[in-house]
Design a protein around this motif. Structure first.
Motif, mmCIF file in Angstrom:
data_model
loop_
_atom_site.group_PDB
_atom_site.id
_atom_site.type_symbol
_atom_site.label_atom_id
_atom_site.label_comp_id
_atom_site.label_asym_id
_atom_site.label_seq_id
_atom_site.Cartn_x
_atom_site.Cartn_y
_atom_site.Cartn_z
ATOM 1 N N VAL A 217 -8.418 0.701 -8.786
ATOM 2 C CA VAL A 217 -7.736 0.372 -7.532
ATOM 3 C C VAL A 217 -6.708 -0.740 -7.729
ATOM 4 O O VAL A 217 -6.974 -1.737 -8.393
ATOM 5 C CB VAL A 217 -8.766 -0.043 -6.458
ATOM 6 C CG1 VAL A 217 -8.065 -0.500 -5.180
ATOM 7 C CG2 VAL A 217 -9.705 1.121 -6.167
ATOM 8 N N ALA A 218 -5.545 -0.548 -7.119
ATOM 9 C CA ALA A 218 -4.498 -1.563 -7.055
ATOM 10 C C ALA A 218 -4.311 -1.974 -5.599
ATOM 11 O O ALA A 218 -4.727 -1.256 -4.675
ATOM 12 C CB ALA A 218 -3.187 -1.015 -7.617
ATOM 13 N N VAL A 219 -3.672 -3.108 -5.390
ATOM 14 C CA VAL A 219 -3.317 -3.534 -4.039
ATOM 15 C C VAL A 219 -1.812 -3.670 -3.939
ATOM 16 O O VAL A 219 -1.124 -4.027 -4.895
ATOM 17 C CB VAL A 219 -4.009 -4.853 -3.640
ATOM 18 C CG1 VAL A 219 -5.499 -4.619 -3.424
ATOM 19 C CG2 VAL A 219 -3.778 -5.944 -4.684
ATOM 20 N N HIS A 220 -1.298 -3.386 -2.743
ATOM 21 C CA HIS A 220 0.147 -3.349 -2.503
ATOM 22 C C HIS A 220 0.397 -4.047 -1.167
ATOM 23 O O HIS A 220 0.203 -3.456 -0.102
ATOM 24 C CB HIS A 220 0.609 -1.892 -2.460
ATOM 25 C CG HIS A 220 2.083 -1.708 -2.313
ATOM 26 N ND1 HIS A 220 2.864 -1.110 -3.282
ATOM 27 C CD2 HIS A 220 2.936 -2.034 -1.314
ATOM 28 C CE1 HIS A 220 4.118 -1.068 -2.875
ATOM 29 N NE2 HIS A 220 4.186 -1.620 -1.677
ATOM 30 N N PHE A 221 0.805 -5.310 -1.226
ATOM 31 C CA PHE A 221 0.950 -6.106 -0.015
ATOM 32 C C PHE A 221 2.415 -6.344 0.348
ATOM 33 O O PHE A 221 3.254 -6.597 -0.523
ATOM 34 C CB PHE A 221 0.254 -7.462 -0.168
ATOM 35 C CG PHE A 221 -1.235 -7.356 -0.314
ATOM 36 C CD1 PHE A 221 -2.013 -6.780 0.682
ATOM 37 C CD2 PHE A 221 -1.877 -7.818 -1.454
ATOM 38 C CE1 PHE A 221 -3.386 -6.667 0.558
ATOM 39 C CE2 PHE A 221 -3.251 -7.719 -1.596
ATOM 40 C CZ PHE A 221 -4.007 -7.143 -0.589
ATOM 41 N N HIS A 222 2.684 -6.280 1.645
ATOM 42 C CA HIS A 222 3.968 -6.719 2.184
ATOM 43 C C HIS A 222 3.764 -8.095 2.818
ATOM 44 O O HIS A 222 2.649 -8.451 3.208
ATOM 45 C CB HIS A 222 4.490 -5.704 3.198
ATOM 46 C CG HIS A 222 5.000 -4.443 2.567
ATOM 47 N ND1 HIS A 222 6.254 -3.932 2.802
ATOM 48 C CD2 HIS A 222 4.423 -3.595 1.679
ATOM 49 C CE1 HIS A 222 6.428 -2.827 2.095
ATOM 50 N NE2 HIS A 222 5.333 -2.597 1.415
ATOM 51 N N LEU A 229 0.308 -13.417 -0.778
ATOM 52 C CA LEU A 229 -0.329 -14.117 -1.892
ATOM 53 C C LEU A 229 -1.788 -14.425 -1.598
ATOM 54 O O LEU A 229 -2.653 -14.302 -2.471
ATOM 55 C CB LEU A 229 0.429 -15.407 -2.219
ATOM 56 C CG LEU A 229 1.682 -15.245 -3.064
ATOM 57 C CD1 LEU A 229 2.398 -16.586 -3.212
ATOM 58 C CD2 LEU A 229 1.351 -14.682 -4.450
ATOM 59 N N ALA A 230 -2.094 -14.843 -0.376
ATOM 60 C CA ALA A 230 -3.488 -15.094 -0.008
ATOM 61 C C ALA A 230 -4.299 -13.815 -0.102
ATOM 62 O O ALA A 230 -5.441 -13.816 -0.594
ATOM 63 C CB ALA A 230 -3.559 -15.674 1.408
ATOM 64 N N ASN A 231 -3.720 -12.727 0.330
ATOM 65 C CA ASN A 231 -4.416 -11.439 0.255
ATOM 66 C C ASN A 231 -4.619 -11.000 -1.195
ATOM 67 O O ASN A 231 -5.652 -10.423 -1.550
ATOM 68 C CB ASN A 231 -3.635 -10.381 1.028
ATOM 69 C CG ASN A 231 -3.672 -10.605 2.526
ATOM 70 O OD1 ASN A 231 -4.596 -11.218 3.039
ATOM 71 N ND2 ASN A 231 -2.657 -10.129 3.221
ATOM 72 N N THR A 232 -3.637 -11.287 -2.040
ATOM 73 C CA THR A 232 -3.767 -10.958 -3.458
ATOM 74 C C THR A 232 -4.918 -11.734 -4.088
ATOM 75 O O THR A 232 -5.725 -11.178 -4.844
ATOM 76 C CB THR A 232 -2.454 -11.258 -4.209
ATOM 77 O OG1 THR A 232 -1.409 -10.450 -3.668
ATOM 78 C CG2 THR A 232 -2.597 -10.959 -5.688
ATOM 79 N N ILE A 242 -5.163 -4.924 -10.741
ATOM 80 C CA ILE A 242 -3.857 -4.252 -10.728
ATOM 81 C C ILE A 242 -3.175 -4.619 -9.411
ATOM 82 O O ILE A 242 -3.751 -4.411 -8.333
ATOM 83 C CB ILE A 242 -3.987 -2.719 -10.822
ATOM 84 C CG1 ILE A 242 -4.875 -2.304 -11.987
ATOM 85 C CG2 ILE A 242 -2.606 -2.079 -10.966
ATOM 86 C CD1 ILE A 242 -5.252 -0.823 -11.967
ATOM 87 N N VAL A 243 -1.975 -5.168 -9.500
ATOM 88 C CA VAL A 243 -1.268 -5.627 -8.303
ATOM 89 C C VAL A 243 0.155 -5.094 -8.324
ATOM 90 O O VAL A 243 0.868 -5.239 -9.326
ATOM 91 C CB VAL A 243 -1.245 -7.169 -8.215
ATOM 92 C CG1 VAL A 243 -0.522 -7.627 -6.950
ATOM 93 C CG2 VAL A 243 -2.661 -7.737 -8.246
#
Length: 311
Positions: A217-222, A229-232, A242-243
């Motif tokens: 799983v990767a994360v993809h934040f807007h 950044l906090a969510n990452t 994986i980001v």
């Protein structure tokens, strides 16, 4: 260009030692530009990103040019691309026709783009979530039969501008459905940038409990509300390594007007460097790249790190 400073490094033993950054600027970033970026500029952008140390760079999209005219030059770009050894260049494909175009262009990795909500599935793919899974099934099967890696993007995982908050179980069910097709990686997208750290932890827990291994799983934040950044960090604390990020913070979503830019890769690398997490990406070279790209686009980069170090 001299880098004015680097973060102090204070490592934590509860975080991954290394994070793979999926650089999405050339595709997700440029697809939202109002002006068409010349192929030569795109090729130099890709080469500069690889020179900065990136090993996964999403190159382009085979979505119909009518819908994403900014990436209508996919074949031309890939035919001229100098593919560096050890670097992955995934491309987005929407359906079987897009896959055929991608295979003819010689790609070795694709991505599909699904939705966790019915409204966005209809607006983006003109079909329901279930119908979109049916559409993706032969695409993934053919790609896997050809030995290709397949990344599945799942959008609207944390909130939808038409439906509001998205239930955790609904996202987890969509994640399982996509991965059951045979996809090799799943990117969970905060398409409109409304997620908060607690919500990120809860969703990753739900996805893991549903049977999807977080190593895939990767994360993809807007960064609409300044939470990317906090969510990452919350995702890293939950076991993600994986980001997705976009050089200079380029991008948005052409089908969701409330979506602002992606998490800037420079901001991510500054944070990861400070945590002692390896990425293989050189911050100074990356900043130079985004300063250069900002000049090509005729506007400053929204990345805080680019603004601080780009001089």
């Amino acid at each position: 260009m001299a880098v004015a400073g680097l973060p102090a490094v204070v490592a934590r033993n509860d975080l991954p030692e290394r994070v793979t950054i999926c650089e999405v600027g050339p595709r997700d970033g440029l697809q939202n530009e109002s002006a068409i970026v010349p192929v030569g500029v795109k090729l130099e952008f890709l080469d500069r990103l690889v020179a900065a140390g990136h090993r996964v760079v999403e190159a382009t999209s085979f979505v119909h040019p009518k819908w994403v005219p900014q990436l209508a030059d996919a074949e031309e770009l890939l035919s001229a691309l100098d593919r560096h050894p050890g670097v992955r260049y995934p491309v987005l494909v929407p359906n079987a026709k897009g896959l055929s175009r991608a295979l003819a262009a010689g790609v070795d990795e694709i991505a599909i783009f699904g939705s966790a909500t019915e409204t966005f599935a209809q607006r983006n793919l003109n079909r329901s979530v279930a119908e979109s899974i049916e559409m993706f099934a032969p695409v993934v099967a053919t790609a896997r039969d050809r030995g290709l890696r397949v990344r599945a993007y799942l959008s609207m995982c944390f909130g939808d501008p038409w439906e509001g908050p998205v239930p955790l179980r609904q996202v987890a069910d969509a994640a399982v459905a996509l991965m059951s097709l045979g996809c090799t990686e799943l990117s969970l997208g905060d398409t409109i940038g409304v997620a908060t750290p607690g919500q990120v932890r809860a969703l990753l827990h739900a996805v893991s409990d549903a049977g999807v291994g977080l190593e895939q799983v990767a994360v993809h934040f807007h960064d609409t509300y300044g939470q990317a950044l906090a969510n990452t960090l919350a995702a890293l604390e939950s076991g993600i390594s994986i980001v997705d990020a976009s050089a200079g913070g380029l991008g948005g979503c052409p089908y969701a007007e409330s979506a602002t830019g992606n998490l800037a890769t420079e901001d991510l690398v500054w944070q990861l460097d400070g945590l002692g997490i390896e990425t293989g990406v050189d911050l100074g070279t990356l900043v130079e790249t985004s300063v250069w790209m900002a000049r090509q686009l005729g506007r400053p980069s929204p990345s805080r790190v680019v603004q601080a170090l780009g001089g």
